[in-house]
Design a protein around this motif. Sequence first.
Motif, PDB file in Angstrom:
ATOM      1  N   LYS A   1      75.069  63.948  31.274  1.00 60.06           N
ATOM      2  CA  LYS A   1      74.430  65.327  31.047  1.00 60.06           C
ATOM      3  C   LYS A   1      73.022  64.995  30.338  1.00 60.06           C
ATOM      4  O   LYS A   1      72.352  65.875  30.016  1.00 60.06           O
TER       5      LYS A   1
ATOM      6  N   ARG B   1      69.157  64.758  29.896  1.00 62.02           N
ATOM      7  CA  ARG B   1      67.835  65.230  30.650  1.00 62.02           C
ATOM      8  C   ARG B   1      66.677  64.592  29.910  1.00 62.02           C
ATOM      9  O   ARG B   1      66.519  64.471  28.674  1.00 62.02           O
TER      10      ARG B   1
ATOM     11  N   LYS C   1      64.257  57.997  38.590  1.00 64.04           N
ATOM     12  CA  LYS C   1      65.212  58.202  39.481  1.00 64.04           C
ATOM     13  C   LYS C   1      66.011  57.468  40.521  1.00 64.04           C
ATOM     14  O   LYS C   1      66.909  57.576  40.646  1.00 64.04           O
TER      15      LYS C   1
ATOM     16  N   ASN D   1      71.416  60.666  38.778  1.00 65.78           N
ATOM     17  CA  ASN D   1      72.153  61.672  38.209  1.00 65.78           C
ATOM     18  C   ASN D   1      71.398  62.314  37.104  1.00 65.78           C
ATOM     19  O   ASN D   1      72.199  63.207  36.671  1.00 65.78           O
ATOM     20  N   THR D   2      70.324  61.886  36.740  1.00 63.61           N
ATOM     21  CA  THR D   2      69.742  62.408  35.611  1.00 63.61           C
ATOM     22  C   THR D   2      68.889  63.252  35.620  1.00 63.61           C
ATOM     23  O   THR D   2      67.870  62.970  36.819  1.00 63.61           O
ATOM     24  N   LYS D   3      68.468  64.384  35.097  1.00 66.97           N
ATOM     25  CA  LYS D   3      67.509  65.367  35.409  1.00 66.97           C
ATOM     26  C   LYS D   3      66.224  64.833  34.803  1.00 66.97           C
ATOM     27  O   LYS D   3      66.195  64.623  33.543  1.00 66.97           O
TER      28      LYS D   3
ATOM     29  N   GLU E   1      62.016  65.386  34.012  1.00 70.51           N
ATOM     30  CA  GLU E   1      60.780  66.508  34.247  1.00 70.51           C
ATOM     31  C   GLU E   1      59.675  65.563  33.732  1.00 70.51           C
ATOM     32  O   GLU E   1      59.805  64.572  32.852  1.00 70.51           O
TER      33      GLU E   1
END
Length: 164
Positions: A47, A49, A95, A100-102, A104
């Motif tokens: 999970k 980010r 990416k 599967n990593t968010k 930004e």
Amino acid sequence: MLQKIKKSRVNKKNRAKNITNVLVAIADDKYGASVTDFIANYQWPAKTRLLLLYVLEEHSIRSVMRFSPQLAEQIVENDEEYGQDLLARSEKRLKRKLPNTKIESCLIRGSAKDEILENANRIKADIIVLGAHGRTGIGSLLLGSVSMAVATHASCSVVIVRTS
């Protein structure tokens, strides 16, 4: 006489906690490549980010503004384009490696040290990853160091990636 140091047990709470928020400061192509290599090859929890941050340091341009506002504005525009391109390339590469990593990206104006620390606090970063110039001796004393300032003042862990 040397004593053997026992390995300390890691607190179960700390082991169970996943690192979820990572601020990744990217300064230029050389340091960006080293930092993204580190990020891409690290085993992040599911999970995680990532916030990729490029800081447009306007204070270095202020002296130019006194003599040529047009030149200063052109420098800012060029640096902004460079930063956006660097962030886009870094995000695309990460990416591919971490599908599967968010992830930004954010380009912001200000002082690198201050913006890294403020944004790390804003996203409640568990870790900050940034590059280091690797200056030593008098060079590190006279020139200052964003990575040293961030490591000293951050409220979370900091990984400083050496560049080759």
